[in-house]
Design an enzyme around this catalytic site. Structure first.
Site, PDB file in Angstrom:
ATOM      1  N   CYS A 388      27.263  47.375  44.816  1.00 57.86           N
ATOM      2  CA  CYS A 388      27.289  46.720  43.502  1.00 57.86           C
ATOM      3  C   CYS A 388      26.391  45.486  43.468  1.00 57.86           C
ATOM      4  O   CYS A 388      25.694  45.234  42.473  1.00 57.86           O
ATOM      5  CB  CYS A 388      28.711  46.365  43.121  1.00 57.86           C
ATOM      6  SG  CYS A 388      29.555  45.301  44.313  1.00 57.86           S
ATOM      7  N   HIS A 521      33.901  42.674  44.084  1.00 60.90           N
ATOM      8  CA  HIS A 521      33.041  43.358  43.111  1.00 60.90           C
ATOM      9  C   HIS A 521      32.136  42.331  42.429  1.00 60.90           C
ATOM     10  O   HIS A 521      32.383  41.118  42.462  1.00 60.90           O
ATOM     11  CB  HIS A 521      33.895  44.064  42.061  1.00 60.90           C
ATOM     12  CG  HIS A 521      33.150  45.074  41.240  1.00 60.90           C
ATOM     13  ND1 HIS A 521      32.192  45.907  41.763  1.00 60.90           N
ATOM     14  CD2 HIS A 521      33.213  45.363  39.905  1.00 60.90           C
ATOM     15  CE1 HIS A 521      31.714  46.690  40.814  1.00 60.90           C
ATOM     16  NE2 HIS A 521      32.324  46.380  39.670  1.00 60.90           N
ATOM     17  N   ASP A 542      28.613  47.071  34.302  1.00 60.01           N
ATOM     18  CA  ASP A 542      29.269  47.351  35.579  1.00 60.01           C
ATOM     19  C   ASP A 542      28.508  48.449  36.305  1.00 60.01           C
ATOM     20  O   ASP A 542      28.331  49.546  35.758  1.00 60.01           O
ATOM     21  CB  ASP A 542      30.709  47.786  35.337  1.00 60.01           C
ATOM     22  CG  ASP A 542      31.535  47.822  36.617  1.00 60.01           C
ATOM     23  OD1 ASP A 542      30.946  47.875  37.715  1.00 60.01           O
ATOM     24  OD2 ASP A 542      32.782  47.803  36.515  1.00 60.01           O
TER      25      ASP A 542
END
Length: 608
Positions: A388, A521, A542
């Site tokens: 991520c 995250h 995201d």
């Protein structure tokens, strides 16, 4: 029945004979029972009785001898440096004592094997066969308490024995398992045996009146337990002498066992501590391995290995044909060799679609601020679960590439392995040495997670001016972060309101997105909504959202569904801490070098 050769008294047992000799003859000074003669030796007393009082009855003599021994006020102790006196009674036990305790010239009267003297048959020459008898006068207060007399006798005997020379060798007690290095210590020990047997016999023994009354008088006295073994004594003086054997001379039967117990206890404690340390070390190693696996530092391979593994798994499950497997593998290798992302997970045109959506349907919004055009990069099979941070950095670079002032940056968006290489190059220039040490100066070939500090380091190495804001604790009810939303609004609205008195309702700025990091995250902030009631909502891209879902925003019919997923109300941002990285421009070479030096102690601006 045994008969005492000294006083002709009949006794019931060998034990009573030993007690009788110890209490009546050994510790008490002998005097003539028929006249006032005293202060003489046993042999001289025998001769005197056999010549002057031969007609007297032996039984009366025994009782008189006992009385005279207890009632005399001045006693005489006979010491012979060259002669010994013995009795043939108690031959079995007393012979053992004699064998364990060899004679000393200054011990006075003692018991030995093979030398037996009878009072009625011994000639007077027996006392002087080996030398003249030396008489020593001692004063002793008479007492009717036999216990006190015995204790005084033991103390005197002990003083004389301790002054004697100590012979070498070990001597075993004939009545227990004790082994002593000194014959006099053994003699003291045997005397304790004899005394305890005499005291424990009780009134039923049937010896002389004095002994029986003494034993019965002591039968109700408290026993004194030895603190170092299981033995009990009837008097404190006996207990003290017994304990002195433990403390001064180290009884092998007691001290040896206690020493072994102490050694065993220490060994068991050391083994227990060693087991505890080993268990703690194993737990620590297991926890460390779990952390390494969680953060991709377990040397299980990086982007390439994970991609190949997932494609092989898809072929084995029948989800991919072998031809497609080889084609995708070749494309992946080509992309890795060039260092440029293949664009398979990219979705473009999303910011324009958002702008059009708010123009059509923004009745509940007072203002909307959007960032510059930004592509969305989703996680692929090669970085799923750990990529991520790299994908958000790609989103940030995709926006900077469209701006004129950032033309010095690489033209294309780098692949994830290339981003890892760029971070390593930043560490090589000296940026964020603490972060480099954390990753052991290596990211390529790993699945390591990255955060805000790594993004700041690589931007600094690319001469991009950035800052880290740390919202280190909640600032609203329910562990929310309203200060974060306010700061994002100020970031976008400050640029859009320059030179405009009344800003429009929907504004697409020329600012790049904001990198947002929280525990586990990271996402990208691409805009902010301000509702009519004043509430603020962040718009987030995201990387976990698949390209198929993001492309629905490009359609008018499905755009609202994707916007609801992108919109985040303050109540949904409840992590304990948030960090953001915001781009502010370019760095001069001097500013770049200064920031690299300052990054040795990298500090973020905390709010509040």
């Amino acid at each position: 029945m045994p008969v005492c050769d000294i006083c002709c008294e009949e006794l019931l047992s060998e034990a009573e004979m030993r007690t009788h000799i110890l209490l009546i003859h050994t510790e008490n000074v002998m005097t003539c029972p028929f006249c006032s003669l005293s202060g003489i030796s046993y042999d001289e007393l025998n001769f005197h009785i056999n010549t002057a009082h031969i007609e007297k009855d032996c039984q009366d003599t025994s009782a008189t001898v006992v009385d005279s021994g207890q009632k005399s006020s001045n006693d005489w102790i006979a010491q012979s440096p060259n002669s010994t006196r013995t009795s043939n009674v108690n031959a079995k036990n007393m012979d053992k004592v004699s064998q364990a305790s060899p004679q000393s010239p200054s011990t006075g009267t003692s018991l030995s094997q093979g030398t037996s003297t009878n009072l009625k048959s011994s000639p007077p020459a027996a006392a002087t066969a080996n030398g003249a008898v030396k008489l020593v006068r001692t004063t002793q207060n008479s007492s009717n308490n036999p216990s006190k007399e015995r204790e005084d006798g033991r103390r005197k005997s002990k003083q004389k024995r301790l002054s004697s020379p100590i012979k070498e060798g070990c001597f075993a007690c004939p009545m227990c398992s004790l082994v002593c290095k000194d014959c006099f210590i053994l003699q003291e020990h045997v005397e304790l045996h004899l005394q305890d047997q005499a005291e424990g016999a009780g009134p039923e023994v049937g010896t002389s009146t004095e002994v029986s009354s003494t034993s019965s008088g002591r039968s109700g006295v408290m026993r004194y337990e030895c603190p170092m073994c299981s033995r009990s004594c009837s008097s404190s003086s006996s207990l003290q002498e017994h304990v002195e054997l433990h403390l001064e001379y180290g009884s092998a039967s007691v001290t040896g066992h206690s020493s072994e117990d102490l050694t065993l206890a220490r060994k068991l404690q050391e083994e227990e501590q060693q087991k505890w340390r080993e268990a703690a070390t194993r737990r620590e190693a297991e926890d460390f391995k779990k952390l390494q696996k969680q953060f991709g530092l377990d040397n299980s391979g990086g982007y390439r290995k994970q991609m190949e593994r997932n494609m092989e798994r898809a072929v084995s499950r029948g989800q991919m044909v072998p031809a497609e497997f080889h084609r995708k593998k070749a494309e992946m290798l080509e992309s890795l060799a060039s260092g440029v992302d293949d664009g398979r997970s990219k979705t473009s045109g999303l910011m324009g679609a958002l702008y059009r959506y708010y123009q059509r349907d923004a009745s509940d919004c007072a203002h909307v601020w959007l960032c510059a055009e930004t592509g969305h990069y989703s996680s692929s099979e090669g970085d799923k679960g750990w990529g991520c941070g790299y994908r958000n950095f790609q989103m940030l670079l995709s926006s900077l590439h469209r701006m004129e002032q950032y033309k010095l940056l690489p033209v294309s968006v780098p692949s994830i392995p290339r981003v890892q290489a760029l971070i390593e190059e930043a560490w090589g220039q000296g940026a964020d040495p603490q972060g480099a040490s954390h990753f052991n100066h290596r990211l390529q070939g790993t699945r390591a997670w990255i955060g805000a500090t790594e993004i700041y380091a690589v931007l600094t190495s690319l001469s991009v001016k950035a800052k880290i804001m740390d919202f280190h604790k909640p600032t609203g009810p329910g562990d929310t972060h309203p200060r974060l939303s306010e700061w994002v609004k100020q970031y976008f609205s400050h640029s859009a309101s320059r030179g405009a008195r009344l800003p429009p309702k929907i504004v697409q700025t020329t600012l790049p997105p904001i990198y947002l990091q929280h525990q586990g995250h990271s996402r990208s902030i691409v805009g902010v909504e301000q509702k009519v009631n004043g509430n603020l909502c962040l718009l987030l891209f995201d990387p976990g959202c698949a390209p198929k879902e993001m492309r629905k925003m490009l359609s008018q019919d499905t755009a609202a569904t994707v916007v609801r997923r992108v919109r985040k109300f303050p109540g949904s941002l409840k992590h304990r801490q948030y960090q953001v990285v915001a781009v502010e421009g370019l760095l001069t070479p001097e500013e770049k070098q200064s920031r690299i030096l300052n990054s040795r102690t990298l500090c973020a601006e905390k709010i509040p």
